[in-house]
Every structure is written in C-alpha cells, then in structure tokens.
Write a protein that holds these residues in place. Sequence first.
Motif, PDB file in Angstrom:
ATOM      1  N   LYS A   1      12.799  -9.165   2.664  1.00 56.97           N
ATOM      2  CA  LYS A   1      11.798  -8.724   1.703  1.00 56.97           C
ATOM      3  C   LYS A   1      11.794  -7.209   1.582  1.00 56.97           C
ATOM      4  O   LYS A   1      11.757  -6.493   2.583  1.00 56.97           O
ATOM      5  CB  LYS A   1      10.413  -9.217   2.123  1.00 56.97           C
ATOM      6  CG  LYS A   1      10.286 -10.745   2.182  1.00 56.97           C
ATOM      7  CD  LYS A   1      10.489 -11.383   0.822  1.00 56.97           C
ATOM      8  CE  LYS A   1      10.275 -12.885   0.883  1.00 56.97           C
ATOM      9  NZ  LYS A   1      10.447 -13.524  -0.450  1.00 56.97           N
ATOM     10  N   SER A   2      11.800  -6.734   0.344  1.00 61.30           N
ATOM     11  CA  SER A   2      11.759  -5.297   0.092  1.00 61.30           C
ATOM     12  C   SER A   2      10.342  -4.767   0.240  1.00 61.30           C
ATOM     13  O   SER A   2       9.364  -5.434  -0.136  1.00 61.30           O
ATOM     14  CB  SER A   2      12.263  -5.003  -1.316  1.00 61.30           C
ATOM     15  OG  SER A   2      12.048  -3.642  -1.656  1.00 61.30           O
ATOM     16  N   THR A   3      10.239  -3.562   0.804  1.00 60.47           N
ATOM     17  CA  THR A   3       8.962  -2.855   0.829  1.00 60.47           C
ATOM     18  C   THR A   3       8.985  -1.661  -0.124  1.00 60.47           C
ATOM     19  O   THR A   3       8.125  -0.785  -0.056  1.00 60.47           O
ATOM     20  CB  THR A   3       8.619  -2.389   2.261  1.00 60.47           C
ATOM     21  OG1 THR A   3       9.724  -1.655   2.798  1.00 60.47           O
ATOM     22  CG2 THR A   3       8.326  -3.582   3.150  1.00 60.47           C
ATOM     23  N   GLY A   4       9.998  -1.634  -1.008  1.00 58.59           N
ATOM     24  CA  GLY A   4      10.015  -0.647  -2.069  1.00 58.59           C
ATOM     25  C   GLY A   4      10.793   0.611  -1.747  1.00 58.59           C
ATOM     26  O   GLY A   4      11.126   0.898  -0.600  1.00 58.59           O
ATOM     27  N   ASP A   5      11.119   1.358  -2.796  1.00 56.80           N
ATOM     28  CA  ASP A   5      11.813   2.630  -2.643  1.00 56.80           C
ATOM     29  C   ASP A   5      10.994   3.597  -1.801  1.00 56.80           C
ATOM     30  O   ASP A   5       9.763   3.621  -1.873  1.00 56.80           O
ATOM     31  CB  ASP A   5      12.088   3.249  -4.013  1.00 56.80           C
ATOM     32  CG  ASP A   5      13.122   2.475  -4.811  1.00 56.80           C
ATOM     33  OD1 ASP A   5      13.841   1.674  -4.190  1.00 56.80           O
ATOM     34  OD2 ASP A   5      13.184   2.661  -6.033  1.00 56.80           O
ATOM     35  N   SER A   6      11.717   4.401  -1.029  1.00 55.28           N
ATOM     36  CA  SER A   6      11.116   5.464  -0.229  1.00 55.28           C
ATOM     37  C   SER A   6      10.134   4.957   0.823  1.00 55.28           C
ATOM     38  O   SER A   6       9.335   5.723   1.353  1.00 55.28           O
ATOM     39  CB  SER A   6      10.400   6.482  -1.131  1.00 55.28           C
ATOM     40  OG  SER A   6      11.310   7.020  -2.068  1.00 55.28           O
ATOM     41  N   SER A   7      10.173   3.668   1.123  1.00 48.33           N
ATOM     42  CA  SER A   7       9.285   3.138   2.152  1.00 48.33           C
ATOM     43  C   SER A   7       9.950   3.238   3.520  1.00 48.33           C
ATOM     44  O   SER A   7      11.162   3.438   3.632  1.00 48.33           O
ATOM     45  CB  SER A   7       8.925   1.677   1.846  1.00 48.33           C
ATOM     46  OG  SER A   7      10.079   0.856   1.841  1.00 48.33           O
ATOM     47  N   ASN A   8       9.148   3.105   4.554  1.00 42.52           N
ATOM     48  CA  ASN A   8       9.657   3.234   5.917  1.00 42.52           C
ATOM     49  C   ASN A   8       8.937   2.256   6.832  1.00 42.52           C
ATOM     50  O   ASN A   8       8.043   2.631   7.590  1.00 42.52           O
ATOM     51  CB  ASN A   8       9.473   4.669   6.416  1.00 42.52           C
ATOM     52  CG  ASN A   8      10.107   4.876   7.791  1.00 42.52           C
ATOM     53  OD1 ASN A   8      10.676   3.968   8.380  1.00 42.52           O
ATOM     54  ND2 ASN A   8      10.003   6.096   8.297  1.00 42.52           N
ATOM     55  N   PRO A   9       9.279   0.961   6.765  1.00 47.59           N
ATOM     56  CA  PRO A   9       8.649  -0.006   7.671  1.00 47.59           C
ATOM     57  C   PRO A   9       9.028   0.296   9.118  1.00 47.59           C
ATOM     58  O   PRO A   9      10.180   0.605   9.414  1.00 47.59           O
ATOM     59  CB  PRO A   9       9.209  -1.346   7.197  1.00 47.59           C
ATOM     60  CG  PRO A   9      10.454  -1.019   6.457  1.00 47.59           C
ATOM     61  CD  PRO A   9      10.253   0.335   5.867  1.00 47.59           C
TER      62      PRO A   9
ATOM     63  N   GLU B   1      15.848   1.092  -0.144  1.00 50.37           N
ATOM     64  CA  GLU B   1      14.552   0.456   0.042  1.00 50.37           C
ATOM     65  C   GLU B   1      14.363   0.081   1.501  1.00 50.37           C
ATOM     66  O   GLU B   1      15.309  -0.304   2.180  1.00 50.37           O
ATOM     67  CB  GLU B   1      14.453  -0.822  -0.799  1.00 50.37           C
ATOM     68  CG  GLU B   1      14.548  -0.623  -2.296  1.00 50.37           C
ATOM     69  CD  GLU B   1      14.492  -1.949  -3.039  1.00 50.37           C
ATOM     70  OE1 GLU B   1      14.713  -2.993  -2.392  1.00 50.37           O
ATOM     71  OE2 GLU B   1      14.230  -1.937  -4.241  1.00 50.37           O
ATOM     72  N   GLY B   2      13.118   0.195   1.977  1.00 50.29           N
ATOM     73  CA  GLY B   2      12.791  -0.406   3.247  1.00 50.29           C
ATOM     74  C   GLY B   2      12.787  -1.916   3.101  1.00 50.29           C
ATOM     75  O   GLY B   2      12.519  -2.446   2.017  1.00 50.29           O
TER      76      GLY B   2
END
Length: 528
Positions: free
Chosen positions: A40-48, A361-362
Amino acid sequence: MRKLYKISGIAIMLAILTGMLFVFTVSAGEKTPPYVVAMKSTGDSSNPSRVAVDAITRLAYVLDTQYKLWIFEDADDPTFIAMGRPVEIAVDPGHYIYVTSDIPHNPVSIVHGTEKFGTIPLGIRAAGAVAVLTSTHRAYAALPDDNVVVVLDGSSLTITSEITVGQNPVAIAANPSNDQVYVVNRDDHTVSIIKNGMVIYTATVGITPTHVAVNPVTNYAYVSNSGDNTVTVIAGDTHATNTIAVGDEPGDIAINTRLGDVYVINEGTIGSLSVLRDTTLLQTKSLPDSPRAVDVNPATGYIYVVGGEDDAGTITVLSATLASETYVPIGHAPHDIAVLPGTEGDLAYAAMYKGTGGDDEGRVVILGRSEATRVILENGKPATMICDGVNALSITLQIPAQTITENVDLICSAWEPNTQPHYQFAGQGFILKAYQQGQHRAGFEFMPVITMGVNYPQPHPASLETELELRLGVPGGDWTTAGITLISPPAHNKLTVTLRHLPADSLAGYAIVIPGTFIYLPLIMRNA
C-alpha cells in the motif's frame, strides 16, 4: 483473510512412473507460509517508520514522519489522521493509542480506534519513547532532553505525574505482571525501574543501551547494549543482572512469550539474530541484508525480520526452529515491522521508506497467510494438482516431470482481486507460488511447460464467454498474458492453457477476466 482469500479445499498429487501409479501425500486446507499479499502506498514524499498493532481491534498503525498516522484494517486501503510529526507509538489494546512527537511544543496525540481522541500538551518539551502499562492503562513517555518520564492518562488527557530518570532516556518497556516499567538511559548506561510512580531501582547495564523488551511470563527484562555487543538481563524480583555476549551491534528485540524465546537483531557488519531463553544464549543465526527490526507471532512461532540497504530491502520469515520460510526482496529497505498475534491470517505490516519527491512513494508491505493446497515437486516426477479456486471451482494442473535441482513447494490458493479498470473479474482467481528451501521463487520457470484447466462460474452469455481470458496481474494494476498460452477457448465453464513461468511480481496472481468495455450486469455488480 477477509475480502482477499477464500478457503481452498482438497487436493491430490498423482505421479505416473514406469506404468505404475504412485500417490503422494498432499496437504489440503493447510496454510501457506507468510507471503506478500499487498503493498500500500502512503503517497509521494511520505516516510512511514514505526509500526504498532492492536491485538483486540485488529488494527495496525504506521507512523509517517510527514505528519500522519496511517491506520490499516486487514489488507484494505488505509486511512490516516493528520498530526504533529510522530516519532514513537504505544498501543493499549482495545483502549487508547499514544503517539509522541520529537518536535518541541508538539503534544502527545491520543487515538481511539480510527479517530483522534485528543492531545496531551507537554509545553515546550519534546517526547520520544513511549510504552503502556496495560494493568493500569497508563502510558509512560520519555522526554530525552529533560531526563524525565511523564505518566499519561489517555481517558482524561492529563499528565498524572513526572518521574526523574537517568540521562537521555531512549527506550521504555512495561511489565503488567509486576507493574514495573523499565526506562533505558542511553548516556549513563543505566535502566531506571519504576513502580507506583517512583524509581525503585537503577540497574547498571552495558555500553550504549538502545532497546528494551520484557517477558511478562518470566518477568525478565532484556536490554540491548550496542556499544559492547551484549544483552543485559534484569530479573524482575531481585533486579539482579546477567550479561550475555551476542552479535555485532544488538538492537531490536522481540519475545515469544509462549516459548520463552527472545530474539535480538544484531545490526553490525555481519548481520545476525541471537536467540536467548531466560539468561542463556541458545544460538546466533547469520542473516543477510543488514537486519533492522524483528517481531514474532507467539501463536504460530513465525519470526519476521526486515532489513537491507538502499533499494535492496528484504523481509525474511523464519520458523520457531529458525528455518527459512519466506525470503522476499521488496525494494527499498524497510524500517520496522509488526505482526498481529494469533492464527488469523498472520497479518504483518512492514513500513518501507521509498524516498522523497518525484514518483517515489512510501509504502507499507502487508504479509499474510491463506488456506491453500500444497504440493511438493520432485525432480523427474510428474504430478497432478487440483485446488479449489473461488467458490470451490477447481483449478487442475497437469505437471510433466520437471528438471529441477531441488524440491519445489507449489502453493495454490483462491483469490478475488480487483482487475479494473481495464478488465472485469469473471468469478475465478487464484494465487500460484513456488518456494525452494523456504524462499519464494518469483518468476519460477516450468521446464517443460505445464497444462492448466481453470473452471469458471456460469451463466455467461455465449457472446461474452468467447471474450473470457486468463491473465496475471496485481490488484488495480496491469493484467497480461505473459507466460500463458491458450490451448482451448472457453467453453462449458472451463478454459485450458499452458503455463511457462510464474509471475515475477510477488504481489501478482491469476484471474479470469473480461474486457472492461463489455457490459454484463452480474459482473458489474460483482465488482461494485
């Protein structure tokens, strides 16, 4: 696994050699090893980053340092709550979730289920490690710059007390069996032991302690000392300590409370996993790919390890005997992993920081198990495999004698993927995976090709039946016929193909589909 996988039924494997019939035992209705079921993507520029789970609500929580908390249920698309940059998380199962922030002036965020319940202000101070003492439903949060631990009540959104500890508290664990809380003080190499709102003992440990975990069954606490490659074991009653030499740069710790085994990740140049029980080192197993985090499911004994560097991240799953069950390259190195305890699917969530900016993406990788048919392929021996797909409609594999250097575990499980927007799901889908010595063999090539008969549901109008195809793909992604050759067109609820190789993508499976341009009401309703 809810929504994704159905139960597969009875299968047999037959091999015909030199005119004689040999019947090989095939496991039916057993579960697959853990494998990647979704990403699952957490979106551009994200950092899970950090991951935690609630064993009662069966929800998973993933911190995103880009000011979000992602919430997962099963393998569904996640939702998120916006909040100040989160750094650590602690779960009081069935009650409140506590999320700290390392930015001054940011409060501790309190979450209940999938909703933000409120915040607890800390003034100008920043928080770090946090743990919940479930026997009292109070959380203990470290304020590293102040050498203080604050006790939090999520229900009233208040700080109930403040406790002075050692220098630079960086990790906390709580034991509900004896109401003791262990605070690791990195800079003075000590552990402050708290009970009833006060420090009752300060234990000296090794150099540069970084992690702590507690076994509520034995009341032992385990502290990783990365500076001298040791683990300090603290007895819960006497607070006596034992020092155990482990691997290079010990870090994250997970405990199987059912077996009493303690797993310590060694993050150094030669990565490894040390296994302890009580105050004894049982063994140390070498691990590839710079291991970083570990978790364990006590119900099944599966041990989950994530690691890797840069774009060479991996997830390794070991059995309780440390046999390799699954080894999956997943792209960018993951940061953390947590598994929902119990036998319901073995869902595990790994946070993977892909990058920032552009198309990077994260992502959160979700592993799980499903009931499946399993057959063991041996060199030079033909086989027949029959497994149940969706709604118990069978898939039959005729497998000629294969040229292989070691046995292959072939796993078949029912699957209902999202095949839109280009195709409509036509009522039949399945996962087919190969494993050798526990390692998932993505793109496994059959030599020679195998023949597969796939049954699908009726009714399909004759004009539509000719359009049905077997394709492989990932949910919501591209669907192709790579490696699939049609032998006979769809007719009488069945189509027959040859299969040259399995999917290269660990997320991919097979589905009978119809082009999305065709309008067929039962299919449209099925995909709604």
